[in-house]
Design a protein around this motif. Structure first.
Motif, PDB file in Angstrom:
ATOM      1  N   ARG A   1       0.851  -1.185   0.000  1.00  0.00           N
ATOM      2  CA  ARG A   1       0.000   0.000   0.000  1.00  0.00           C
ATOM      3  C   ARG A   1       0.886   1.234   0.000  1.00  0.00           C
ATOM      4  O   ARG A   1       2.065   1.173   0.315  1.00  0.00           O
ATOM      5  CB  ARG A   1      -0.867   0.014   1.252  1.00  0.00           C
ATOM      6  N   ASP A   2       0.279   2.376  -0.309  1.00  0.00           N
ATOM      7  CA  ASP A   2       1.018   3.635  -0.243  1.00  0.00           C
ATOM      8  C   ASP A   2       1.589   3.798   1.157  1.00  0.00           C
ATOM      9  O   ASP A   2       0.925   3.507   2.148  1.00  0.00           O
ATOM     10  CB  ASP A   2       0.113   4.814  -0.587  1.00  0.00           C
ATOM     11  N   GLY A   3       2.806   4.292   1.235  1.00  0.00           N
ATOM     12  CA  GLY A   3       3.464   4.479   2.522  1.00  0.00           C
ATOM     13  C   GLY A   3       4.247   3.263   2.973  1.00  0.00           C
ATOM     14  O   GLY A   3       5.100   3.366   3.837  1.00  0.00           O
ATOM     15  N   GLU A   4       3.944   2.089   2.404  1.00  0.00           N
ATOM     16  CA  GLU A   4       4.698   0.889   2.733  1.00  0.00           C
ATOM     17  C   GLU A   4       5.964   0.847   1.875  1.00  0.00           C
ATOM     18  O   GLU A   4       6.041   1.470   0.824  1.00  0.00           O
ATOM     19  CB  GLU A   4       3.868  -0.368   2.487  1.00  0.00           C
ATOM     20  N   VAL A   5       6.924   0.085   2.321  1.00  0.00           N
ATOM     21  CA  VAL A   5       8.181  -0.040   1.597  1.00  0.00           C
ATOM     22  C   VAL A   5       8.007  -1.011   0.431  1.00  0.00           C
ATOM     23  O   VAL A   5       7.495  -2.116   0.606  1.00  0.00           O
ATOM     24  CB  VAL A   5       9.297  -0.539   2.546  1.00  0.00           C
ATOM     25  N   HIS A   6       8.389  -0.589  -0.744  1.00  0.00           N
ATOM     26  CA  HIS A   6       8.381  -1.434  -1.946  1.00  0.00           C
ATOM     27  C   HIS A   6       9.820  -1.914  -2.143  1.00  0.00           C
ATOM     28  O   HIS A   6      10.745  -1.103  -2.094  1.00  0.00           O
ATOM     29  CB  HIS A   6       7.947  -0.632  -3.172  1.00  0.00           C
ATOM     30  N   ARG A   7      10.013  -3.194  -2.386  1.00  0.00           N
ATOM     31  CA  ARG A   7      11.370  -3.728  -2.515  1.00  0.00           C
ATOM     32  C   ARG A   7      11.571  -4.412  -3.852  1.00  0.00           C
ATOM     33  O   ARG A   7      10.660  -5.039  -4.384  1.00  0.00           O
ATOM     34  CB  ARG A   7      11.648  -4.720  -1.402  1.00  0.00           C
ATOM     35  N   LEU A   8      12.782  -4.303  -4.356  1.00  0.00           N
ATOM     36  CA  LEU A   8      13.217  -5.061  -5.515  1.00  0.00           C
ATOM     37  C   LEU A   8      14.694  -5.353  -5.334  1.00  0.00           C
ATOM     38  O   LEU A   8      15.356  -4.729  -4.510  1.00  0.00           O
ATOM     39  CB  LEU A   8      12.931  -4.316  -6.824  1.00  0.00           C
ATOM     40  N   GLU A   9      15.193  -6.323  -6.083  1.00  0.00           N
ATOM     41  CA  GLU A   9      16.611  -6.662  -5.958  1.00  0.00           C
ATOM     42  C   GLU A   9      17.216  -6.843  -7.334  1.00  0.00           C
ATOM     43  O   GLU A   9      16.595  -7.420  -8.222  1.00  0.00           O
ATOM     44  CB  GLU A   9      16.777  -7.942  -5.130  1.00  0.00           C
ATOM     45  N   VAL A  10      18.432  -6.343  -7.476  1.00  0.00           N
ATOM     46  CA  VAL A  10      19.175  -6.430  -8.725  1.00  0.00           C
ATOM     47  C   VAL A  10      20.392  -7.322  -8.486  1.00  0.00           C
ATOM     48  O   VAL A  10      21.113  -7.137  -7.508  1.00  0.00           O
ATOM     49  CB  VAL A  10      19.634  -5.029  -9.199  1.00  0.00           C
ATOM     50  N   THR A  11      20.593  -8.296  -9.378  1.00  0.00           N
ATOM     51  CA  THR A  11      21.756  -9.180  -9.264  1.00  0.00           C
ATOM     52  C   THR A  11      22.492  -9.245 -10.598  1.00  0.00           C
ATOM     53  O   THR A  11      21.875  -9.159 -11.665  1.00  0.00           O
ATOM     54  CB  THR A  11      21.345 -10.610  -8.845  1.00  0.00           C
ATOM     55  N   HIS A  12      23.799  -9.387 -10.508  1.00  0.00           N
ATOM     56  CA  HIS A  12      24.639  -9.487 -11.699  1.00  0.00           C
ATOM     57  C   HIS A  12      24.363 -10.813 -12.398  1.00  0.00           C
ATOM     58  O   HIS A  12      24.253 -11.859 -11.761  1.00  0.00           O
ATOM     59  CB  HIS A  12      26.125  -9.390 -11.304  1.00  0.00           C
TER      60      HIS A  12
ATOM     61  N   TYR B   1      22.216  -7.432 -15.899  1.00  0.00           N
ATOM     62  CA  TYR B   1      21.730  -7.584 -14.537  1.00  0.00           C
ATOM     63  C   TYR B   1      20.278  -8.027 -14.586  1.00  0.00           C
ATOM     64  O   TYR B   1      19.551  -7.702 -15.527  1.00  0.00           O
ATOM     65  CB  TYR B   1      21.842  -6.263 -13.764  1.00  0.00           C
ATOM     66  N   ALA B   2      19.861  -8.758 -13.572  1.00  0.00           N
ATOM     67  CA  ALA B   2      18.464  -9.171 -13.441  1.00  0.00           C
ATOM     68  C   ALA B   2      17.832  -8.352 -12.317  1.00  0.00           C
ATOM     69  O   ALA B   2      18.461  -8.095 -11.295  1.00  0.00           O
ATOM     70  CB  ALA B   2      18.375 -10.656 -13.120  1.00  0.00           C
ATOM     71  N   VAL B   3      16.595  -7.961 -12.534  1.00  0.00           N
ATOM     72  CA  VAL B   3      15.837  -7.206 -11.549  1.00  0.00           C
ATOM     73  C   VAL B   3      14.635  -8.057 -11.150  1.00  0.00           C
ATOM     74  O   VAL B   3      13.824  -8.410 -12.002  1.00  0.00           O
ATOM     75  CB  VAL B   3      15.335  -5.857 -12.131  1.00  0.00           C
ATOM     76  N   ASP B   4      14.548  -8.398  -9.868  1.00  0.00           N
ATOM     77  CA  ASP B   4      13.422  -9.181  -9.361  1.00  0.00           C
ATOM     78  C   ASP B   4      12.466  -8.262  -8.613  1.00  0.00           C
ATOM     79  O   ASP B   4      12.861  -7.591  -7.656  1.00  0.00           O
ATOM     80  CB  ASP B   4      13.922 -10.294  -8.429  1.00  0.00           C
ATOM     81  N   ILE B   5      11.218  -8.233  -9.093  1.00  0.00           N
ATOM     82  CA  ILE B   5      10.193  -7.353  -8.532  1.00  0.00           C
ATOM     83  C   ILE B   5       8.916  -8.168  -8.346  1.00  0.00           C
ATOM     84  O   ILE B   5       8.324  -8.604  -9.333  1.00  0.00           O
ATOM     85  CB  ILE B   5       9.891  -6.159  -9.469  1.00  0.00           C
ATOM     86  N   ARG B   6       8.509  -8.385  -7.105  1.00  0.00           N
ATOM     87  CA  ARG B   6       7.255  -9.078  -6.804  1.00  0.00           C
ATOM     88  C   ARG B   6       7.068 -10.361  -7.610  1.00  0.00           C
ATOM     89  O   ARG B   6       5.996 -10.676  -8.096  1.00  0.00           O
ATOM     90  CB  ARG B   6       6.042  -8.175  -7.038  1.00  0.00           C
TER      91      ARG B   6
END
Length: 150
Positions: free
Chosen positions: A15-26, A32-37
């Motif tokens: 939700r708005d105000g919550e932390v959104h996370r993603l991770e980037v790996t070589h 690079y790969a980006v993992d999002i949800r």
């Protein structure tokens, strides 16, 4: 809320105000790969920049983020008003700055509305689309902290 059906939401979407996370790996070379949800994207560099050109560059994804955000807002406007989205397109072009620091100097976004869009809806479509989250963020930049993990 008593007497109403329970509210449901996608638990993968903060939700708005919550932390959104993603991770980037070589991955390999400049890729690079980006993992999002649970989704995986890749980025790379063109061969002339030392990459292997297996995916868009981060800067291209930046421009694509703006274009897709605008398209999403335009599409939602059309749906909300019972108008067709078929034919809706967004074209974007950008230029890089010639001085330092390296950055995008200019972006141009063109919304191509569906052919059936009534003339009296064009200004409203533009107004709604230009208030997308990415566009708003460019006008009111967030605080960005870059740190090294201990």
């Amino acid at each position: 809320m008593t007497g109403t059906e329970p509210q449901t939401r996608n638990t993968n979407q903060p939700r708005d105000g919550e932390v959104h996370r993603l991770e980037v790996t070589h991955v390999d070379h400049d890729a690079y790969a980006v993992d999002i949800r649970g989704h995986r994207l890749r980025v790379d560099q063109p061969t002339e920049a030392g990459g292997t050109d297996t995916a868009p560059t981060p800067t291209e994804l930046f421009a694509a983020s703006l274009a897709t955000c605008i398209a999403f807002y335009a599409g939602r406007y059309l749906r909300r008003h019972g108008l067709p989205r078929t034919g809706l397109r967004v074209r974007t072009e950008f230029t890089m700055a010639t001085d330092r620091p390296a950055r995008v100097a200019a972006l141009r976004v063109v919304i191509v509305p569906p052919p059936e869009l009534p003339a009296q809806r064009r200004d409203a479509l533009l107004a709604v689309a230009s208030h997308c989250t990415v566009h708003n963020t460019l006008h009111q930049p967030p605080a960005v902290d870059i740190e090294l993990e201990p």
